[in-house]
Design an enzyme around this catalytic site. Structure first.
Site, PDB file in Angstrom:
ATOM      1  N   GLY D 152      62.766  88.911  22.882  1.00 30.91           N
ATOM      2  CA  GLY D 152      62.007  88.097  23.816  1.00 30.91           C
ATOM      3  C   GLY D 152      62.894  87.669  24.979  1.00 30.91           C
ATOM      4  CB  CYS D 153      62.129  86.881  28.499  1.00 27.65           C
ATOM      5  SG  CYS D 153      60.654  85.872  28.254  1.00 27.65           S
ATOM      6  CE1 TYR D 154      61.515  80.549  28.748  1.00 29.03           C
ATOM      7  CE2 TYR D 154      59.723  81.289  27.348  1.00 29.03           C
ATOM      8  CZ  TYR D 154      60.164  80.653  28.486  1.00 29.03           C
ATOM      9  OH  TYR D 154      59.248  80.096  29.350  1.00 29.03           O
ATOM     10  CB  THR D 156      67.248  88.042  26.458  1.00 30.97           C
ATOM     11  OG1 THR D 156      66.534  89.042  25.728  1.00 30.97           O
ATOM     12  CG2 THR D 156      68.310  88.721  27.311  1.00 30.97           C
ATOM     13  CB  VAL D 157      68.329  83.983  29.161  1.00 29.22           C
ATOM     14  CG1 VAL D 157      67.216  83.055  28.758  1.00 29.22           C
ATOM     15  CG2 VAL D 157      69.241  83.326  30.173  1.00 29.22           C
TER      16      VAL D 157
END
Lengths: 349, 349, 349, 349
Positions: D152-154, D156-157
């Site tokens: 997921g994008c969250y 990842t970061v």
């Protein structure tokens, strides 16, 4: 019976000054007097504040004690460090409302560390709704005051979001606040990172690691609410919008505290506050709903896994976060009903 | 002496409905009655209009003639095609203000071409400031009216930008209008191209080539002002902002007309208009300055090389372009001072 | 066979300079040489262009002829008035691509009227796709050139939108252009009206009435396409986005011209152009689709009521409107395939 | 030696699908095969992804196992719950890269609690840079894999921002993450709160109190890095921009840890990572600098008063956060250099 209060605004070409005038123009007891500025003195207000149509042809005068004399209330919307000297030259009976930072911090050491130079002393702190450890609210210290230090925008929203939890000892005094703000909080400063091309489509953090000057102010407020020192981790974030702050505030739950206890404490604390709008369970604040109004929208919940309280609050940084708060304080200082000339209505979408 | 006007809003969960309520909540003579909706009936208003704090707990009811009965004024903020039938079932003495398109066009053939189906007849057109060819203004046709058709947002701004030039025959009747609008003009419709991800960072034209339904309405207004048919080339453009329209309006100058003549005509036309703000020469409108207010900001000049008049006007499409204009018409219909409850103040930055 | 072209960029800390570097970093034949600046000389590029990670640690040097010597190609991304003197001191065999205005206008009188001071002479005009009245395109004048004047962003998009109609005499030579632009077109200038707080949520016109300096450049291009002088009414509009221009271009149809003739002319003109993307009938350009790419998206139609042609075109002002066009010209000057290192792909949403 | 990899994209009309295609079109070893969709099958891709000019005329086909057969790599960009069944019908030798959530969580109980229904089993987790407690990185588990679950994008970061601190035991395992995201993370869903009119000018939190489905995924990653369970307080915030995430991540410092130790750990961990860009001390990430590129920009510091580590990281949620990460994983699966077809360059301003 009506009174007419003659007001002056120093710094009328800036964002805080413009917002003060927008609100004061619809205040039923106010008459707009002197409008002063620094570099913009001599120009028409309409050039800087085209949205203030009724004042478009008013000419800005130089910010001097003489220009500000003979007013019932003087609002100072100046960079920090400019208020103290000016205020000293104003009549003691004049109500002086300082939207800058000069008189917010009570501890001279804090002032020296965060702003540098000599402290000019603290004034009654203009956050009427702040619940205090002794059961009063900050408003009790503001009635009839001739000098008021309007809070910073970040401390306004974050303090009210967390204070009930601290006063009721629902959390341990170690808070983490990440507050996302529109750009007007930085004023009209001509800095490259504030250009539209840089800001739009971008989010960035600044003052990270406890470096932002609103940190000690927030800590001071939370200590006043909880009656104990509070560790504050505060990170401000810049978002692509002109106005609004959304503060996400968390703290470790004290043992045995659950969601019901938390909600009850917030409801009790703010039950009679006209400008604190605790949303129904499940609805979360948006900054848009507060735009241009003096309301703070608030929601609170419990993260059962992480055992943390999470409170989220939204305000318009220029209204409730600056100018609206300032008018509220003026009302208290003058003995007017606290909500006079203010509204909870936002402008949305 | 004060009166209390009981109002109802049909379509209270939409953008026009929300803006009507925002304005009516601060109108000194108004009491908010029924709030109705279609699919959203049964839900709290606060869920759809979180910025309207004082009405947060009001529950929306179904839009029916019965729900709207027993009010002095009924505002219809519905998709086109829904007003006529509803209005027919309301008492003739009730003031009905239709924010939709159903009763704007006077020519049934226009209605059929642009909207389809049978025409429901035209109502007095609610653009009070529109100068007419016979020297009157449109407001003369609105006083005391029991039915009012509120103009579309694009025709509001474009008509007032061009009408003085046409009435004074300063231009040939061939106008080109490119109007850039925020997204709220499209309402809350769930269409892919209106998603934030699509809109932000993007500008696009739509209804190009004379295909937008506001074209015949604009032509109708300009013909009323100039006393002669007007050719209208109109292109609407969508911009990444919630509110605001900026219309750039040009037309070929008539022989011998210069900048002074143009400016004089506009000054004369709008000298006494409370909501038309002709800016000082050299200052150009921004939509931000009109946000949330009922003002139209206007500037006009002459392109000496291209021999064209260029008028640029800005409004808030939801306020002056819809709900503010509607309240203005209500005031006229009821015999109240036209500006009651309205302001020229914008919310900026 | 590959060549290595060593390039320098003067003005590397600005928006045009940054975009040049972004494109040149992925150009297969290019090696990045000197990066120069004015006030920012001495600082890391990463401080000003954080998106150019591979060059983050490169230090900017002063913009001087010596710093720019010994490169195959020098790109000048400087304010107007700074290119001529610098270029005169560079080797004649160096390809100099000027992104500024100094050498765009062919008529010295135009230069004097619009920019002031003495004209430095015109260079081959870098808009390869521009169809010329004699049947050639502007690219025929660019192959092998050692000096190129890159067009302004507004003339790029507007000229290509209108030129086919003028060359084929489908319209009368009286055009009206309203072009909505993002803010990066104004560069990194620290002006109050370019602050994020002012720009976001607002649309405004500027340079109204034929006052913008791109007006004579557009007229020059359209005259070259049509073989006859063209009257140009041009209004630029600022919109709340960093990049992108959408130009709405209209002109009165010549007698007997219909939609089919118009579409056929555009299809024929641009059939083989890699960077002009004529959309399928009914689909209209959005600036978002062009973001970061070198494509111009175009659609054209006929307003049968107003008897006008309406062409709408979108570009990224920094890419096709500046740096992409510059790279295209470099390719032509060096005899490389025109599309080398360039893409039609946009970054959306 | 070059290979040609034939790829298919299921869900090509959505945001993740569009971004995959944008990247794959410039990947030197890739040939674009089938493009499939659900409701949009039968329509031109250009209608949904106007920025992908080279594919404008490709027609979307129905998403079926047959349509996806005979490709070397199949990318699934589908809502969660749709991948497992489809993947089961694809050849085992086909590389399947799932951008959805179906195979990310290793613990079936987590799947059931957060998504519901039966778990389809976990696939190798596609975050190559994630440092693991045993000294390896996650990339060691991805080389040659035929199935990959893109993060997921969250997560990842946030995982990359915090993992070095956890692996090196610089903080206590109790993290607080507030991550501000653009709207494309929510996909093209037609929900009222995602309309442009709602999103622009507004910031709001959602999934508050540990309710967002990325919470267990983040906890799983941090546990893998630190070798111990981690308490995660995660709040996602929606900001008015199409792309980008900025995560502000804090955790209590372990005893004796100072800023130097923190910086050294981050430098060591990411020294050789092509896509993790640790900024020079004092410079903080902006999402704009990452737009359209595969880089993660990172900065870390210590709040000495609050005794917390504060790491701030930015990515483009669609690139590094989804499609770029997916291409990186494809490269690893196929034995290509990990960076093939990817760039650290952002598109700014």
């Amino acid at each position: 019976m009506r009174m007419t209060v003659r007001i002056a605004v120093a710094g009328a070409s800036g964002y805080a000054g413009g917002e003060l005038l927008r609100l004061l123009l619809t205040h039923p007891e106010v008459e707009i007097g002197a409008l002063t500025a620094g570099g913009n003195a001599g120009s028409r207000l309409g050039q800087h504040q085209p949205h203030l149509v009724p004042l478009a042809d008013r000419v800005l005068t130089e910010t001097t004690p003489a220009a500000l004399a003979d007013h019932d209330v003087v609002f100072l919307a100046l960079p920090h460090g400019h208020s103290a000297e000016l205020a000293a030259q104003l009549d003691e009976r004049t109500v002086v409302i300082d939207c800058g930072a000069d008189h917010r911090l009570t501890n001279p050491a804090d002032w020296q560390r965060w702003y540098g130079g000599e402290h000019s002393g603290s004034w009654p702190y203009g956050l009427p709704e702040l619940p205090l450890a002794d059961g009063r609210t900050q408003r009790d210290l503001l009635r009839g005051s001739r000098r008021v230090a309007v809070p910073g925008c970040y401390p306004t929203v974050s303090s009210l979001a967390l204070a009930p939890a601290l006063r009721e000892h629902l959390v341990r005094p170690e808070v983490v606040v990440v507050a996302v703000s529109g750009t007007s909080g930085a004023g009209k400063s001509l800095k490259p990172h504030l250009l539209g091309s840089e800001v739009m489509g971008s989010v960035s953090a600044y003052g990270v690691g406890g470096a932002h000057r609103h940190t000690p102010e927030l800590a001071q407020n939370l200590a006043a609410a909880g009656g104990t020192p509070v560790s504050v981790s505060f990170t401000p974030v810049l978002a692509p919008m002109p106005r609004g702050i959304l503060a996400t505030c968390t703290a470790p739950l004290a043992d045995g505290v659950d969601a019901d206890a938390v909600r009850a404490a917030y409801q009790k604390t703010y039950a009679d506050e006209p400008f604190v709008h605790l949303l129904p369970a499940g609805q979360w604040p948006t900054t848009a709903a507060t735009l241009g109004g003096n309301a703070l929208h608030l929601q609170v919940t419990v993260d059962a896994d992480a055992r943390r309280l999470v409170a989220v609050a939204a305000i318009d940084n220029l209204t409730k976060g600056t100018a609206g708060g300032a008018v509220q304080c003026m009302n208290l200082a003058l003995g007017l009903p606290e909500s006079t000339g203010l509204t909870t209505l936002g402008v949305a979408p």
